[in-house]
Design a protein around this motif. Structure first.
Motif, PDB file in Angstrom:
ATOM      1  N   THR A 152       1.393  -1.587  -0.329  1.00 13.89           N
ATOM      2  CA  THR A 152       0.157   0.077   0.388  1.00 13.89           C
ATOM      3  C   THR A 152       0.321   1.264   0.474  1.00 13.89           C
ATOM      4  O   THR A 152       1.946   1.396   0.672  1.00 13.89           O
ATOM      5  N   TYR A 153       0.223   2.267  -1.231  1.00 17.28           N
ATOM      6  CA  TYR A 153       1.430   3.415  -1.094  1.00 17.28           C
ATOM      7  C   TYR A 153       0.807   4.186  -0.300  1.00 17.28           C
ATOM      8  O   TYR A 153      -0.723   5.054  -0.614  1.00 17.28           O
ATOM      9  N   TYR A 154       1.164   5.268   0.936  1.00 18.81           N
ATOM     10  CA  TYR A 154       0.292   6.326   1.776  1.00 18.81           C
ATOM     11  C   TYR A 154       1.208   7.378   1.714  1.00 18.81           C
ATOM     12  O   TYR A 154       2.335   8.265   1.260  1.00 18.81           O
ATOM     13  N   PHE A 155       0.447   8.407   1.597  1.00 20.44           N
ATOM     14  CA  PHE A 155       0.518  10.021   1.550  1.00 20.44           C
ATOM     15  C   PHE A 155       0.125  10.618   2.885  1.00 20.44           C
ATOM     16  O   PHE A 155      -1.205  10.869   2.857  1.00 20.44           O
ATOM     17  N   PHE A 156       1.364  11.003   4.099  1.00 19.25           N
ATOM     18  CA  PHE A 156       0.873  11.483   4.727  1.00 19.25           C
ATOM     19  C   PHE A 156       1.332  13.225   4.785  1.00 19.25           C
ATOM     20  O   PHE A 156       2.336  13.576   4.201  1.00 19.25           O
ATOM     21  N   LYS A 157      -0.041  14.477   4.783  1.00 22.81           N
ATOM     22  CA  LYS A 157       0.603  15.448   4.765  1.00 22.81           C
ATOM     23  C   LYS A 157       1.875  15.885   6.313  1.00 22.81           C
ATOM     24  O   LYS A 157       2.447  16.998   5.658  1.00 22.81           O
ATOM     25  N   ALA A 158       0.838  15.910   6.972  1.00 23.10           N
ATOM     26  CA  ALA A 158       2.091  16.136   7.991  1.00 23.10           C
ATOM     27  C   ALA A 158       1.721  15.310   9.617  1.00 23.10           C
ATOM     28  O   ALA A 158       0.977  14.353   9.678  1.00 23.10           O
ATOM     29  N   VAL A 159       3.164  15.230   9.741  1.00 21.05           N
ATOM     30  CA  VAL A 159       2.979  14.305  11.085  1.00 21.05           C
ATOM     31  C   VAL A 159       3.890  15.070  12.182  1.00 21.05           C
ATOM     32  O   VAL A 159       4.508  15.545  12.372  1.00 21.05           O
ATOM     33  N   LYS A 160       2.886  14.767  13.077  1.00 20.17           N
ATOM     34  CA  LYS A 160       3.307  15.085  13.906  1.00 20.17           C
ATOM     35  C   LYS A 160       4.407  14.140  15.154  1.00 20.17           C
ATOM     36  O   LYS A 160       4.664  13.074  15.207  1.00 20.17           O
ATOM     37  N   LYS A 161       4.927  15.020  16.199  1.00 18.87           N
ATOM     38  CA  LYS A 161       6.293  14.032  16.840  1.00 18.87           C
ATOM     39  C   LYS A 161       6.054  12.757  17.831  1.00 18.87           C
ATOM     40  O   LYS A 161       6.635  12.282  18.235  1.00 18.87           O
ATOM     41  N   ASP A 162       4.751  12.749  18.166  1.00 19.98           N
ATOM     42  CA  ASP A 162       3.892  11.375  18.473  1.00 19.98           C
ATOM     43  C   ASP A 162       3.571  10.308  17.920  1.00 19.98           C
ATOM     44  O   ASP A 162       2.734   9.617  18.144  1.00 19.98           O
ATOM     45  N   GLY A 163       4.029  10.862  16.450  1.00 17.81           N
ATOM     46  CA  GLY A 163       3.314   9.863  15.469  1.00 17.81           C
ATOM     47  C   GLY A 163       2.396   9.867  14.209  1.00 17.81           C
ATOM     48  O   GLY A 163       1.212   9.308  13.495  1.00 17.81           O
ATOM     49  N   SER A 164       1.119  10.654  15.463  1.00 18.04           N
ATOM     50  CA  SER A 164      -0.290  11.054  14.760  1.00 18.04           C
ATOM     51  C   SER A 164      -0.227  11.758  13.313  1.00 18.04           C
ATOM     52  O   SER A 164       1.054  12.622  13.131  1.00 18.04           O
ATOM     53  N   VAL A 165      -1.083  11.544  12.770  1.00 16.76           N
ATOM     54  CA  VAL A 165      -1.036  11.676  11.143  1.00 16.76           C
ATOM     55  C   VAL A 165      -2.206  12.729  11.111  1.00 16.76           C
ATOM     56  O   VAL A 165      -3.417  12.702  11.187  1.00 16.76           O
ATOM     57  N   ALA A 166      -2.116  14.027  10.528  1.00 19.19           N
ATOM     58  CA  ALA A 166      -2.972  15.003  10.327  1.00 19.19           C
ATOM     59  C   ALA A 166      -4.072  14.696   9.433  1.00 19.19           C
ATOM     60  O   ALA A 166      -5.272  14.708   9.563  1.00 19.19           O
ATOM     61  N   ALA A 167      -3.271  14.194   8.281  1.00 18.31           N
ATOM     62  CA  ALA A 167      -4.367  13.438   7.450  1.00 18.31           C
ATOM     63  C   ALA A 167      -3.623  13.608   6.389  1.00 18.31           C
ATOM     64  O   ALA A 167      -2.867  13.039   6.487  1.00 18.31           O
ATOM     65  N   GLY A 168      -4.019  12.780   5.125  1.00 19.46           N
ATOM     66  CA  GLY A 168      -3.451  11.717   4.295  1.00 19.46           C
ATOM     67  C   GLY A 168      -4.553  11.144   3.044  1.00 19.46           C
ATOM     68  O   GLY A 168      -5.630  11.083   3.166  1.00 19.46           O
TER      69      GLY A 168
END
Length: 354
Positions: A152-168
């Motif tokens: 699977t190919y993922y696109f992450f727009k922004a990742v916080k230092k705790d690993g949570s992803v804002a959107a993608g």
């Protein structure tokens, strides 16, 4: 005892002054570069100022072997100009004992740099890159990262230092149903049990020749992956400084995913060999002072130190493409600057002895 304390103080303070001077130059240059080329979305001058402030220690830690080189040249050069080396030698101390006492100050700095670089620097870099990633992702489309996890190919727009992803979103081809699967999500977060979970997940499928079909929207679904929060955060911050252990962990993860891990393994060995490179450069500085630079001015010695630092830094920058081109093992690639510095020092030491 008094001479030992004086030599220690001279070396320690010279490296400190060099650290401050190079730190100020690096800070100004990095800030100007950030203000000119990186501002976008909600990432503006104030955020750029804090980003550079938080990441400056990491850049100085990477440059620390060369700071030691310039600092030792500066300290010895000042002592030679004031005839202090001649006076010290006249007390009966051999050059070997003077060199041994010279190492005390740099070794204390190396211990301090390693302790700070492996504990505080990664945390500061995480805070800085999180600030930039999250701010730049607001109202901007140029920031984000692609990553493949299994098929699977993922696109992450922004990742916080705790690993949570804002959107993608993610894209996957299902060979069993001959269909493309497109998932968009509002966030990826960790549950209380420590498992990954998609939030606001919407799925669309497309079989060849047919229109896209919306399977569901706004759901939560578990995410099966070997990524840890630290590794997920690193995807959008590949330039952030990591500890030796995190470099080793991330390179192993990339290898398990059949992705290229050469760059991270090279960084791992460069970090492991950094104290050895520092000692080799200090040895090189000492041979210069007792050899060809003994009668030179302080300015000339500092200039030579800067040129050597820039040259070895360029060599380190060229090692990564060189190693991948000729399939050179990462350990040997990282050892090239160490071997070069030690070889030059050995030649100068041998010529001086003749």
């Amino acid at each position: 005892m008094i001479l030992s304390k004086y030599i220690f103080k001279s070396m320690f303070m010279a490296i400190f002054v060099t650290l401050v001077a190079i730190g100020l130059i690096d800070y100004v240059m990095a800030l100007l570069n950030e203000l000119n080329y990186r501002l976008d979305g909600a990432y503006q001058a104030q955020q750029a100022f804090w980003f550079i402030t938080l990441t400056t220690p990491g850049r100085l830690y990477a440059f620390f072997p060369y700071i030691c080189l310039i600092g030792v040249l500066f300290a010895f050069g000042t002592m030679a100009d004031h005839r202090e080396l001649v006076i010290i030698e006249s007390t009966g101390l051999s050059k070997g004992k003077i060199i041994a006492r010279t190492l005390y100050g740099p070794i204390v700095w190396l211990i301090l740099a390693f302790a700070i670089g492996e504990s505080l620097v990664p945390k500061l870099d995480q805070q800085g890159y999180e600030l930039r990633n999250v701010a730049a992702a607001q109202g901007s489309t140029q920031y984000g990262v692609w990553h493949r996890d299994q098929d699977t190919y993922y696109f992450f727009k922004a990742v916080k230092k705790d690993g949570s992803v804002a959107a993608g979103f993610s894209v996957k081809y299902n060979t069993l149903t001959d269909a493309m699967i497109y998932d968009s999500f509002d966030a990826i977060s960790l549950t209380d049990a420590g498992d990954w979970q998609f939030n606001g997940l919407a799925r669309y499928t497309n079989q060849r020749g047919a229109a896209w079909q919306n399977e569901f929207s706004g759901q939560s679904e578990p995410w099966d992956t070997n990524l840890t929060p630290d590794l997920l955060w690193l995807l959008t911050s590949p330039d952030a400084k990591l500890s030796v252990f995190k470099l080793f962990e991330y390179s192993n993860y990339l290898s398990a995913q059949q992705l290229s891990d050469d760059n991270f393994r090279l960084q791992f060995w460069q970090r492991v060999l950094q104290p050895v490179l520092s000692l080799a450069l200090i040895w090189l500085a000492i041979t210069f002072i007792f050899g060809p630079l003994r009668q030179s001015s302080t300015g000339a010695r500092i200039f030579i130190g800067l040129m050597l630092a820039i040259s070895f830094n360029l060599i380190q920058s060229l090692i990564a493409p060189l190693a991948s081109t000729i399939n050179l093992p990462e350990f040997f690639a990282a050892a090239i600057p160490v071997a070069l510095a030690a070889s030059i020092a050995l030649v100068l030491q041998f010529k001086k002895a003749l």
